[in-house]
Design a protein around this motif. Structure first.
Motif, mmCIF file in Angstrom:
data_model
loop_
_atom_site.group_PDB
_atom_site.id
_atom_site.type_symbol
_atom_site.label_atom_id
_atom_site.label_comp_id
_atom_site.label_asym_id
_atom_site.label_seq_id
_atom_site.Cartn_x
_atom_site.Cartn_y
_atom_site.Cartn_z
ATOM 1 N N GLN A 1 0.853 -1.185 0.000
ATOM 2 C CA GLN A 1 0.000 0.000 0.000
ATOM 3 C C GLN A 1 0.888 1.233 0.000
ATOM 4 O OE1 GLN A 1 -3.804 0.554 0.580
ATOM 5 N NE2 GLN A 1 -2.923 2.352 -0.421
ATOM 6 N N LYS A 2 0.637 2.125 -0.923
ATOM 7 C CA LYS A 2 1.355 3.402 -0.990
ATOM 8 C C LYS A 2 0.376 4.509 -0.626
ATOM 9 C CE LYS A 2 3.745 6.544 -4.147
ATOM 10 N NZ LYS A 2 4.139 6.808 -5.564
ATOM 11 N N PHE A 3 0.820 5.420 0.268
ATOM 12 C CA PHE A 3 -0.022 6.541 0.672
ATOM 13 C C PHE A 3 0.709 7.860 0.428
ATOM 14 C CE2 PHE A 3 -2.289 3.754 3.980
ATOM 15 C CZ PHE A 3 -3.434 3.640 3.196
ATOM 16 N N GLU A 4 -0.044 8.879 -0.001
ATOM 17 C CA GLU A 4 0.423 10.268 -0.068
ATOM 18 C C GLU A 4 -0.573 11.098 0.747
ATOM 19 O OE1 GLU A 4 2.895 11.811 -1.929
ATOM 20 O OE2 GLU A 4 3.713 10.049 -2.960
ATOM 21 N N PHE A 5 -0.087 11.770 1.796
ATOM 22 C CA PHE A 5 -0.980 12.525 2.677
ATOM 23 C C PHE A 5 -0.973 13.996 2.278
ATOM 24 C CE2 PHE A 5 0.212 8.744 4.994
ATOM 25 C CZ PHE A 5 -1.017 8.310 5.487
ATOM 26 N N ALA A 6 -2.153 14.491 1.856
ATOM 27 C CA ALA A 6 -2.269 15.858 1.347
ATOM 28 C C ALA A 6 -2.894 16.809 2.354
ATOM 29 C CB ALA A 6 -3.106 15.862 0.069
ATOM 30 N N ASP A 7 -3.637 16.290 3.323
ATOM 31 C CA ASP A 7 -4.339 17.140 4.289
ATOM 32 C C ASP A 7 -4.513 16.342 5.581
ATOM 33 O OD1 ASP A 7 -5.699 19.257 5.413
ATOM 34 O OD2 ASP A 7 -7.139 19.480 3.779
ATOM 35 N N ARG A 8 -5.135 16.972 6.569
ATOM 36 C CA ARG A 8 -5.363 16.317 7.857
ATOM 37 C C ARG A 8 -6.850 16.329 8.178
ATOM 38 N NH1 ARG A 8 -0.775 13.652 7.838
ATOM 39 N NH2 ARG A 8 0.978 15.071 7.521
ATOM 40 N N ALA A 9 -7.293 15.314 8.879
ATOM 41 C CA ALA A 9 -8.681 15.241 9.339
ATOM 42 C C ALA A 9 -8.717 15.459 10.847
ATOM 43 C CB ALA A 9 -9.284 13.887 8.994
ATOM 44 N N LEU A 10 -9.853 15.944 11.331
ATOM 45 C CA LEU A 10 -10.035 16.217 12.752
ATOM 46 C C LEU A 10 -11.181 15.383 13.310
ATOM 47 C CD1 LEU A 10 -9.830 20.125 12.689
ATOM 48 C CD2 LEU A 10 -7.980 18.520 13.175
ATOM 49 N N ALA A 11 -11.172 15.193 14.604
ATOM 50 C CA ALA A 11 -12.291 14.509 15.257
ATOM 51 C C ALA A 11 -13.578 15.255 14.949
ATOM 52 C CB ALA A 11 -12.059 14.439 16.761
ATOM 53 N N GLY A 12 -14.634 14.508 14.683
ATOM 54 C CA GLY A 12 -15.923 15.104 14.360
ATOM 55 C C GLY A 12 -16.172 15.238 12.877
ATOM 56 N N GLU A 13 -15.172 14.948 12.056
ATOM 57 C CA GLU A 13 -15.342 15.068 10.610
ATOM 58 C C GLU A 13 -15.710 13.715 10.004
ATOM 59 O OE1 GLU A 13 -12.498 18.832 9.487
ATOM 60 O OE2 GLU A 13 -11.680 16.824 9.206
ATOM 61 N N GLU A 14 -16.545 13.759 8.982
ATOM 62 C CA GLU A 14 -16.907 12.556 8.236
ATOM 63 C C GLU A 14 -15.933 12.382 7.079
ATOM 64 O OE1 GLU A 14 -21.097 10.736 6.993
ATOM 65 O OE2 GLU A 14 -20.512 12.395 5.678
ATOM 66 N N LEU A 15 -15.464 11.165 6.892
ATOM 67 C CA LEU A 15 -14.526 10.857 5.816
ATOM 68 C C LEU A 15 -15.120 9.806 4.897
ATOM 69 C CD1 LEU A 15 -11.140 10.692 7.787
ATOM 70 C CD2 LEU A 15 -12.166 12.652 6.610
ATOM 71 N N LEU A 16 -14.709 9.852 3.640
ATOM 72 C CA LEU A 16 -15.163 8.901 2.633
ATOM 73 C C LEU A 16 -13.949 8.160 2.079
ATOM 74 C CD1 LEU A 16 -17.449 7.812 0.757
ATOM 75 C CD2 LEU A 16 -16.817 9.624 -0.849
ATOM 76 N N ARG B 1 -12.730 14.251 2.292
ATOM 77 C CA ARG B 1 -13.640 14.852 3.261
ATOM 78 C C ARG B 1 -14.819 15.422 2.478
ATOM 79 N NH1 ARG B 1 -10.163 17.996 6.560
ATOM 80 N NH2 ARG B 1 -10.083 19.471 4.821
ATOM 81 N N PRO B 2 -15.988 14.789 2.539
ATOM 82 C CA PRO B 2 -17.122 15.234 1.728
ATOM 83 C C PRO B 2 -17.539 16.677 1.989
ATOM 84 C CG PRO B 2 -17.527 13.026 2.580
ATOM 85 C CD PRO B 2 -16.285 13.522 3.240
ATOM 86 N N ARG B 3 -17.323 17.164 3.191
ATOM 87 C CA ARG B 3 -17.761 18.525 3.523
ATOM 88 C C ARG B 3 -17.206 19.563 2.562
ATOM 89 N NH1 ARG B 3 -15.049 22.120 6.513
ATOM 90 N NH2 ARG B 3 -13.679 20.533 7.426
ATOM 91 N N ASP B 4 -15.923 19.447 2.238
ATOM 92 C CA ASP B 4 -15.313 20.427 1.337
ATOM 93 C C ASP B 4 -14.631 19.784 0.133
ATOM 94 O OD1 ASP B 4 -13.138 19.265 2.545
ATOM 95 O OD2 ASP B 4 -12.376 21.109 3.468
ATOM 96 N N GLY B 5 -14.732 18.464 0.003
ATOM 97 C CA GLY B 5 -14.143 17.776 -1.138
ATOM 98 C C GLY B 5 -12.642 17.586 -1.058
ATOM 99 N N ALA B 6 -12.031 17.946 0.086
ATOM 100 C CA ALA B 6 -10.571 17.856 0.196
ATOM 101 C C ALA B 6 -10.125 16.400 0.209
ATOM 102 C CB ALA B 6 -10.100 18.557 1.464
ATOM 103 N N THR B 7 -9.024 16.135 -0.476
ATOM 104 C CA THR B 7 -8.409 14.813 -0.431
ATOM 105 C C THR B 7 -7.457 14.762 0.759
ATOM 106 O OG1 THR B 7 -8.549 14.485 -2.808
ATOM 107 C CG2 THR B 7 -6.917 13.169 -1.632
#
Length: 462
Positions: A85-100, A122-128
């Motif tokens: 598995q290869k991952f590239e992390f572009a942003d951060r998520a916080l507690a209370g946020e819904e992720l897809l 993050r569906p709220r703002d479309g951020a990857t």
């Protein structure tokens, strides 16, 4: 829900699957416990980067693990195993946020390797949040499963006490006469509550012993008032004098017998009686429960009669309102949920329920007799056919006698990992009654409960 997997020969390039997940603070605590990664950036009550803000940032590999849930549950599903598995992390998520979390098949490599494009957004703002590529070994046969039941996890976190502390901190510190804080436990609890601005301690006892206890703790006593008194009975009497004279708004038990403290508080001349029986309430924070649970009386009244149970019930309702319960629900416990003339507790429970119905007990909903199961479990109440606004959702448990209450409170503490704040009510001021076995959290919460109650009934804290 039923899951169906897709074996290698049925997979098609372009197949997709996704899952949504709401991230919570408890998720991050479980991840910290399982992974050993205790980075404070991921813990909601810590300022992990020193910027003055407490963040609960999702651990990167927790976010990445959401991809594995799609791979293992849906596509390809049951029987899938990772190769890479290869991952590239572009942003951060916080507690209370819904992720897809989403996967898409991009290549098949016989005999059973499959390459998938993976992402968490993050569906709220479309951020990857994370993107990458997975290579897995797909299952070779079709299977279906009902959603598997795995053991539940209870995070041993005392969120209700945290909320009580947050409520009490904005109040003016309540001057509290701490009686004989001559050992590190009792002194440490008082000093901790002072640092949290919940109380202003007035230490009543032997100065030499108090100083030695402070030295053991490694904590200075500069600025802390000490009222020098030799002997525990004398210290209790002096502390009560401070309350009577308006210099203290609460009492706190230190390293002395409870009887010595209560004897002084109950004295007829310059005591703290206000017309009700003194009764004890445990406010219990039980991990996984949606609200604090109050248990009364587990420490003072041994075999309470009906008049005493009236005061026990009313005092507990008053305290529950003070800590934020609008209309507390009181379950009066017995061994049965029907009135049995041979079981006195069932008769007392029925009488208390009727008295509350007629307005003789005020501020809460009272029902009984209730057995323990149908007092706290909606399922048990339904099974027994009990229709009641209290059954299955009690905030307060009134026990038949001290034996039952003490055993219940200790079972919750040592088996269910509850923290217990102990307060005596029915006096002119709340009395913080800690056990020698209590830890700092319990002592601090007891002070917070006392401060909130004192603020509501008047006097200090207003």
């Amino acid at each position: 829900m039923q899951y169906h997997n897709t074996p290698f020969d049925q997979l098609r390039v372009g197949d997709t699957a996704e899952l949504k997940r709401l991230c919570t603070e408890d998720d991050f605590l479980v991840f910290a416990a399982n992974s050993g990664n205790h980075n404070p950036l991921h813990l909601a009550r810590e300022d992990g980067d020193g910027d003055g803000q407490n963040e609960a940032i999702a651990p990167a590999l927790f976010v990445g693990a959401l991809v594995s849930a799609v791979l293992g549950n849906i596509l390809p599903g049951a029987g899938t195993m990772y190769r890479s598995q290869k991952f590239e992390f572009a942003d951060r998520a916080l507690a209370g946020e819904e992720l897809l979390a989403r996967v898409r098949v991009v290549e098949k490599r016989p005999p059973r390797d499959v390459v998938l494009e993976t992402s968490v957004t993050r569906p709220r703002d479309g951020a990857t949040i994370v993107s990458g590529t997975a290579v897995v070994i797909a299952p070779d046969r079709a299977m279906s499963f009902q959603e598997l039941e795995v053991p539940g996890l209870v995070v041993q976190r005392h969120r209700h006490f945290d909320a009580l502390l947050d409520k009490s901190r904005p109040l003016p510190p309540i001057p509290t006469a701490v009686v004989a804080p001559e050992d590190p436990n009792s002194l440490g609890g008082a000093l901790l509550a002072a640092r949290e601005t919940i109380i202003t301690p007035i230490l009543v006892g032997c100065p030499d012993k108090i100083t030695r206890a402070a030295h053991e703790l490694g904590q200075p006593l500069a600025g802390v008032e000490i009222v020098p008194v030799e002997g525990h009975a004398e210290a209790a009497g002096k502390a009560v004098d401070l309350v009577v004279d308006g210099q203290a708004g609460a009492l706190m038990k230190g390293h002395l017998h409870t009887d010595d403290l209560l004897r002084a508080a109950l004295r007829h001349d310059r005591g703290l009686r206000i017309g009700r029986r003194f009764t004890h309430v445990f406010v219990m924070d039980i991990p996984g429960q949606p609200h604090p649970l109050l248990v009364t009386d587990a420490a003072i009244n041994i075999e309470p009669d009906l008049p005493t149970k009236i005061d026990i019930t009313q005092n507990a309702i008053d305290l529950a309102i003070s800590i934020g319960m609008k209309t507390p629900k009181v379950g009066v416990l017995s061994a049965v949920e029907t009135v049995n003339p041979a079981i006195r507790s069932s008769i007392d429970a029925a009488l208390l329920s009727k008295m509350a119905e007629r307005g003789q007990i005020k501020g809460g909903l009272v029902d009984g007799p209730l057995a323990m199961d149908n007092a706290v479990s909606m399922a048990a109440a339904r099974t027994k056919g009990i229709v009641s606004p209290v059954a299955g959702q009690a905030d307060i448990l009134v026990v038949p006698n001290l034996d039952a209450g003490n055993m219940l409170a200790k079972q919750l503490t040592y088996i269910a990992h509850a923290e217990a704040a102990g307060v005596v009510l029915g006096a002119k001021v709340p009395i913080v009654l800690n056990s020698r076995a209590d830890d700092d959290k319990a002592r601090l919460a007891s002070c917070a409960v006392a401060a909130l109650h004192a603020a509501r009934i008047g006097g200090f804290g207003q």
